[in-house]
Design an enzyme around this catalytic site. Structure first.
Site, PDB file in Angstrom:
ATOM      1  N   ARG A 127       0.811  -1.228   0.000  1.00 43.09           N
ATOM      2  CA  ARG A 127       0.000   0.000   0.000  1.00 43.09           C
ATOM      3  C   ARG A 127       0.837   1.268   0.000  1.00 43.09           C
ATOM      4  O   ARG A 127       0.382   2.327   0.429  1.00 43.09           O
ATOM      5  CB  ARG A 127      -0.974   0.026   1.171  1.00 43.09           C
ATOM      6  CG  ARG A 127      -1.987  -1.113   1.160  1.00 43.09           C
ATOM      7  CD  ARG A 127      -3.118  -0.884   2.144  1.00 43.09           C
ATOM      8  NE  ARG A 127      -4.030  -2.003   2.106  1.00 43.09           N
ATOM      9  CZ  ARG A 127      -3.901  -3.093   2.859  1.00 43.09           C
ATOM     10  NH1 ARG A 127      -2.893  -3.185   3.712  1.00 43.09           N
ATOM     11  NH2 ARG A 127      -4.772  -4.073   2.762  1.00 43.09           N
ATOM     12  N   LYS A 148       2.523  11.433 -11.222  1.00 41.21           N
ATOM     13  CA  LYS A 148       1.626  10.549 -11.981  1.00 41.21           C
ATOM     14  C   LYS A 148       2.383   9.279 -12.358  1.00 41.21           C
ATOM     15  O   LYS A 148       3.381   9.345 -13.073  1.00 41.21           O
ATOM     16  CB  LYS A 148       1.102  11.260 -13.229  1.00 41.21           C
ATOM     17  CG  LYS A 148       0.021  12.287 -12.912  1.00 41.21           C
ATOM     18  CD  LYS A 148      -0.335  13.150 -14.100  1.00 41.21           C
ATOM     19  CE  LYS A 148      -1.224  12.436 -15.096  1.00 41.21           C
ATOM     20  NZ  LYS A 148      -1.770  13.430 -16.086  1.00 41.21           N
ATOM     21  N   GLU A 190       9.362  18.934 -25.088  1.00 41.11           N
ATOM     22  CA  GLU A 190       8.580  19.148 -23.856  1.00 41.11           C
ATOM     23  C   GLU A 190       9.151  20.310 -23.039  1.00 41.11           C
ATOM     24  O   GLU A 190       8.414  21.019 -22.357  1.00 41.11           O
ATOM     25  CB  GLU A 190       8.558  17.879 -22.990  1.00 41.11           C
ATOM     26  CG  GLU A 190       7.624  16.769 -23.474  1.00 41.11           C
ATOM     27  CD  GLU A 190       6.169  16.894 -22.977  1.00 41.11           C
ATOM     28  OE1 GLU A 190       5.780  17.932 -22.408  1.00 41.11           O
ATOM     29  OE2 GLU A 190       5.409  15.930 -23.201  1.00 41.11           O
ATOM     30  N   LYS A 232       6.503  23.152 -14.638  1.00 41.71           N
ATOM     31  CA  LYS A 232       5.591  22.046 -14.347  1.00 41.71           C
ATOM     32  C   LYS A 232       5.277  22.005 -12.856  1.00 41.71           C
ATOM     33  O   LYS A 232       4.145  21.766 -12.439  1.00 41.71           O
ATOM     34  CB  LYS A 232       6.180  20.711 -14.798  1.00 41.71           C
ATOM     35  CG  LYS A 232       5.202  19.578 -14.486  1.00 41.71           C
ATOM     36  CD  LYS A 232       5.238  18.437 -15.413  1.00 41.71           C
ATOM     37  CE  LYS A 232       4.129  17.457 -15.040  1.00 41.71           C
ATOM     38  NZ  LYS A 232       4.246  16.181 -15.698  1.00 41.71           N
ATOM     39  N   GLU A 242      -5.040  17.055 -10.792  1.00 40.38           N
ATOM     40  CA  GLU A 242      -5.505  17.279 -12.157  1.00 40.38           C
ATOM     41  C   GLU A 242      -6.990  17.590 -12.239  1.00 40.38           C
ATOM     42  O   GLU A 242      -7.753  16.911 -12.924  1.00 40.38           O
ATOM     43  CB  GLU A 242      -5.167  16.048 -13.017  1.00 40.38           C
ATOM     44  CG  GLU A 242      -5.202  16.372 -14.503  1.00 40.38           C
ATOM     45  CD  GLU A 242      -4.497  15.323 -15.353  1.00 40.38           C
ATOM     46  OE1 GLU A 242      -4.179  14.253 -14.847  1.00 40.38           O
ATOM     47  OE2 GLU A 242      -4.252  15.623 -16.535  1.00 40.38           O
ATOM     48  N   ARG A 246      -3.980  21.969 -14.272  1.00 47.45           N
ATOM     49  CA  ARG A 246      -2.997  21.021 -14.787  1.00 47.45           C
ATOM     50  C   ARG A 246      -3.231  20.690 -16.261  1.00 47.45           C
ATOM     51  O   ARG A 246      -2.315  20.278 -16.969  1.00 47.45           O
ATOM     52  CB  ARG A 246      -3.039  19.747 -13.920  1.00 47.45           C
ATOM     53  CG  ARG A 246      -1.771  18.938 -13.982  1.00 47.45           C
ATOM     54  CD  ARG A 246      -1.635  17.990 -12.798  1.00 47.45           C
ATOM     55  NE  ARG A 246      -0.641  16.970 -13.093  1.00 47.45           N
ATOM     56  CZ  ARG A 246      -0.070  16.195 -12.192  1.00 47.45           C
ATOM     57  NH1 ARG A 246      -0.382  16.311 -10.919  1.00 47.45           N
ATOM     58  NH2 ARG A 246       0.829  15.300 -12.536  1.00 47.45           N
ATOM     59  N   ASN A 250      -1.239  20.041 -21.273  1.00 50.33           N
ATOM     60  CA  ASN A 250      -1.555  19.235 -22.460  1.00 50.33           C
ATOM     61  C   ASN A 250      -1.456  20.016 -23.763  1.00 50.33           C
ATOM     62  O   ASN A 250      -1.937  19.547 -24.796  1.00 50.33           O
ATOM     63  CB  ASN A 250      -2.956  18.634 -22.321  1.00 50.33           C
ATOM     64  CG  ASN A 250      -2.994  17.545 -21.258  1.00 50.33           C
ATOM     65  OD1 ASN A 250      -2.044  16.797 -21.105  1.00 50.33           O
ATOM     66  ND2 ASN A 250      -4.087  17.483 -20.527  1.00 50.33           N
ATOM     67  N   HIS A 253      -1.052  18.253 -27.069  1.00 53.42           N
ATOM     68  CA  HIS A 253      -1.233  16.822 -26.829  1.00 53.42           C
ATOM     69  C   HIS A 253      -2.485  16.242 -27.479  1.00 53.42           C
ATOM     70  O   HIS A 253      -2.563  15.041 -27.683  1.00 53.42           O
ATOM     71  CB  HIS A 253      -1.253  16.531 -25.324  1.00 53.42           C
ATOM     72  CG  HIS A 253       0.126  16.503 -24.710  1.00 53.42           C
ATOM     73  ND1 HIS A 253       0.982  17.578 -24.768  1.00 53.42           N
ATOM     74  CD2 HIS A 253       0.819  15.529 -24.057  1.00 53.42           C
ATOM     75  CE1 HIS A 253       2.124  17.277 -24.157  1.00 53.42           C
ATOM     76  NE2 HIS A 253       2.048  16.043 -23.722  1.00 53.42           N
ATOM     77  N   HIS A 257      -1.296  13.211 -29.323  1.00 56.27           N
ATOM     78  CA  HIS A 257      -1.666  11.834 -28.971  1.00 56.27           C
ATOM     79  C   HIS A 257      -2.317  11.116 -30.142  1.00 56.27           C
ATOM     80  O   HIS A 257      -2.079   9.932 -30.380  1.00 56.27           O
ATOM     81  CB  HIS A 257      -2.634  11.822 -27.785  1.00 56.27           C
ATOM     82  CG  HIS A 257      -1.942  11.921 -26.453  1.00 56.27           C
ATOM     83  ND1 HIS A 257      -2.595  12.309 -25.304  1.00 56.27           N
ATOM     84  CD2 HIS A 257      -0.660  11.670 -26.095  1.00 56.27           C
ATOM     85  CE1 HIS A 257      -1.742  12.303 -24.298  1.00 56.27           C
ATOM     86  NE2 HIS A 257      -0.561  11.925 -24.755  1.00 56.27           N
ATOM     87  N   HIS A 270       7.037  10.775 -28.850  1.00 59.58           N
ATOM     88  CA  HIS A 270       6.072  11.644 -28.178  1.00 59.58           C
ATOM     89  C   HIS A 270       6.406  13.126 -28.393  1.00 59.58           C
ATOM     90  O   HIS A 270       5.538  13.926 -28.755  1.00 59.58           O
ATOM     91  CB  HIS A 270       6.039  11.312 -26.686  1.00 59.58           C
ATOM     92  CG  HIS A 270       5.102  12.176 -25.893  1.00 59.58           C
ATOM     93  ND1 HIS A 270       3.728  12.118 -26.026  1.00 59.58           N
ATOM     94  CD2 HIS A 270       5.344  13.143 -24.978  1.00 59.58           C
ATOM     95  CE1 HIS A 270       3.176  12.991 -25.214  1.00 59.58           C
ATOM     96  NE2 HIS A 270       4.125  13.642 -24.567  1.00 59.58           N
TER      97      HIS A 270
END
Lengths: 369, 369
Positions: A127, A148, A190, A232, A242, A246, A250, A253, A257, A270
């Site tokens: 956990r 993340k 990025e 960031k 998020e 946040r 993107n 993106h 994507h 990417h």
């Protein structure tokens, strides 16, 4: 002496953590563990991939052992396929056999795949145990801020995961020397993005120092990673889970994507896909009445970094559009886009006409201006 | 009118949540969703098992649909084997196909297995969605407080998990009517445990009302679940991430877990195993100079509930001792025990001699007093 040595704090209350950036830092790993009071009685697990292992794993382990820590190395195959529940299962088995306990630390030594996988292991084993990130790519500066972590499901990327902040991030610039130039360019995409959403002065600096960055000059690279992480970090500090702000991260993106998915993952890196996406978003800005200079400037910067700014012929417009409509950033059928309002600032628009998007995708073909 | 209707708040700051206890509550599920402002646009996923599905799933779904929610039912095989990464993978697929999004709610309708599995799904799907628990066993009153969710690995139970607090817990006493008597007794074992660690008056009350509880009289049962949840809630509020105090909840679990493992999971129910374990811990207390009355009283109570208080012959002492030494509650080779100091209070001792434990295990044989 550490070249370009810098330290940044990601401010998340009791979950705050530092990012150390500089050369020669891998040798200081054990000392960083000792400084933070990590128990030498609890085994440490170093997770890395088959591409990175031979380059830096021994150095990291030697530093830890010199400080009295017991380390187990877990190597996963290089590539996105390792971000799976099956691989997590294998890592849990290795962790159990190595005797990891609740005070153990899991280290991710590698790029985004290793960071996401080892991070989710750290988030869920018993956990939650401590997590340390040692990114070995420029692109990973992005995923090293914000906590993340996730694995993929065969039907969706990053769908099983957690928010699990590291204890610290160690960015040893020496480990970037082994990156292929194409990945350097893609990683810097990025970095530039963080300028485009937040700070014009940093975009100016990137443009002026493009050659230095592409040649991995430590001072320039250290500064660029520091600034990229800082932007960031500011955004994540204000919106850890998020909920709203946040989303500005993107930028580029939505189209990016879709291009990655249509081209086939791995065909377009990417960073390459989002460079094209950011040019698309900047052209969308003009439709909303913002200056057309934004799009020209955006395109010029990415060209300077040797990044693609046009959609490859292998990506048919109808497939790109279809991929966007399946993207989880679409809510209730409307298209949501992060749109620049100037160099260094963006807004989130949920009133984007799919016709406009289609025209922009069509216009981003090779041979078109 | 809801018989024995009670409401309790588990106090965890911004993660606080209510537990509703009473009869006829399943029909109010949809209203509870509406009251909390859960979006009707986001699909709800009801996770249940093959034993519970036919009894209560339709009723829960009807209530949700009457309030405008879309519900998908996911049924897992009844039993501990469903707490696996493989089953999680299947549930993620079902969730994706049902179109769950970040505002969706995952409901666990069932006992501890369903709660742990659906809870970990809720904790990790899209890095965390809302979670609601509808326990259908008495034992699950324990796991419904504290947010511990997990799946098993073939080498270790509950080793992959998270702390993920529910939005609320709905305890409909009507759903307990289908429990076999043996499970009623075993569930009440954990209820009595909460008295033994915290509140003598509640132990007195349990003893006086044993018959009412065993016959599932709503008023008595509602009060007992309320008090049991309350004790656990107080402990968890003071130690959410299990750093220290929360360990007192393990009264009877050191011997109990060993007995479960040696007997083979399922042979001895969890509540039965810990009843024997609590008698053992109480006998250990006498070794530390506390009153021998504690052990007599503890044994008398569990006998009154029809629970076992002796170790079955199938569990050889050496196997029980060996299983205890592999338990994760042991640190650095010493034996750690929760030991009662009186009825209603305990202490954690890390100086327990394994010789004493062996004598106590030996003494807890059928035919011995």
């Amino acid at each position: 002496m550490s070249g370009g040595a810098r330290e940044l704090t990601v401010d998340l209350g009791e979950r705050s953590y530092p990012i150390y950036i500089g050369t020669g830092l891998l040798a200081e790993l054990g000392r960083k563990f000792t400084d933070r009071g990590f128990s030498v009685k609890s085994p440490v697990m170093l997770v890395t991939d088959s591409a990175v292992e031979g380059l830096y794993a021994s150095k990291a382990e030697e530093s830890l052992r010199a400080s009295g820590y017991t380390v187990t190395r877990a190597v996963v195959p290089s590539g996105e396929a390792s971000k799976s529940l099956e691989r997590l299962d294998v890592l849990v088995e290795e962790a159990l056999k190595a005797g990891l306990d609740r005070k153990s630390v899991v280290i991710a030594l590698g790029g985004g795949v290793v960071g996401d996988l080892a991070g989710f292991l750290a988030a869920s084993f018993m956990r939650g145990v401590k997590f340390v990130q040692i990114p070995t790519t420029i692109l990973a500066h992005d995923s090293s801020v914000g906590g993340k972590v996730a694995v993929n499901h065969r039907l969706a990327k990053n769908i099983i995961g957690a928010f699990h902040q590291p204890e610290f991030v160690l960015y040893d610039l020496d480990t970037l020397a082994s990156l292929p130039l194409r990945e350097v360019r893609a990683g810097l995409s990025e970095v530039v993005k963080h300028g485009l959403i937040w700070e014009e002065a940093f975009v100016d600096w990137c443009e002026e120092n493009a050659e230095q960055l592409l040649s991995l000059a430590p001072d320039a690279l250290g500064y660029a990673l520091y600034e990229g992480c800082k932007v960031k970090s500011i955004v994540v500090s204000r919106d850890e889970k998020e909920n709203d702000l946040r989303a500005i991260l993107n930028l580029g993106h939505t189209i990016g994507h879709a291009l990655e998915a249509v081209a086939g993952y791995g065909e377009l890196l990417h960073g390459e896909a989002i460079a094209i996406g950011m040019v698309g978003s900047a052209r969308l800005a003009a439709r909303f009445g913002y200056s057309p200079d934004i799009a020209e400037r955006t395109e010029r910067i990415f060209r300077k970094f040797g990044l693609p700014v046009r959609i490859p012929d292998s990506c048919a417009t109808e497939n790109v559009m279809s991929a966007m409509l399946h993207d989880k950033k679409f809510t209730e059928g409307k298209m949501v886009f992060v749109v620049p309002t100037a160099i260094g600032s963006v807004e989130i628009r949920s009133d984007v006409s799919s016709e406009w998007v289609k025209e922009i995708v069509d216009g981003l073909r090779e041979g078109k201006s």
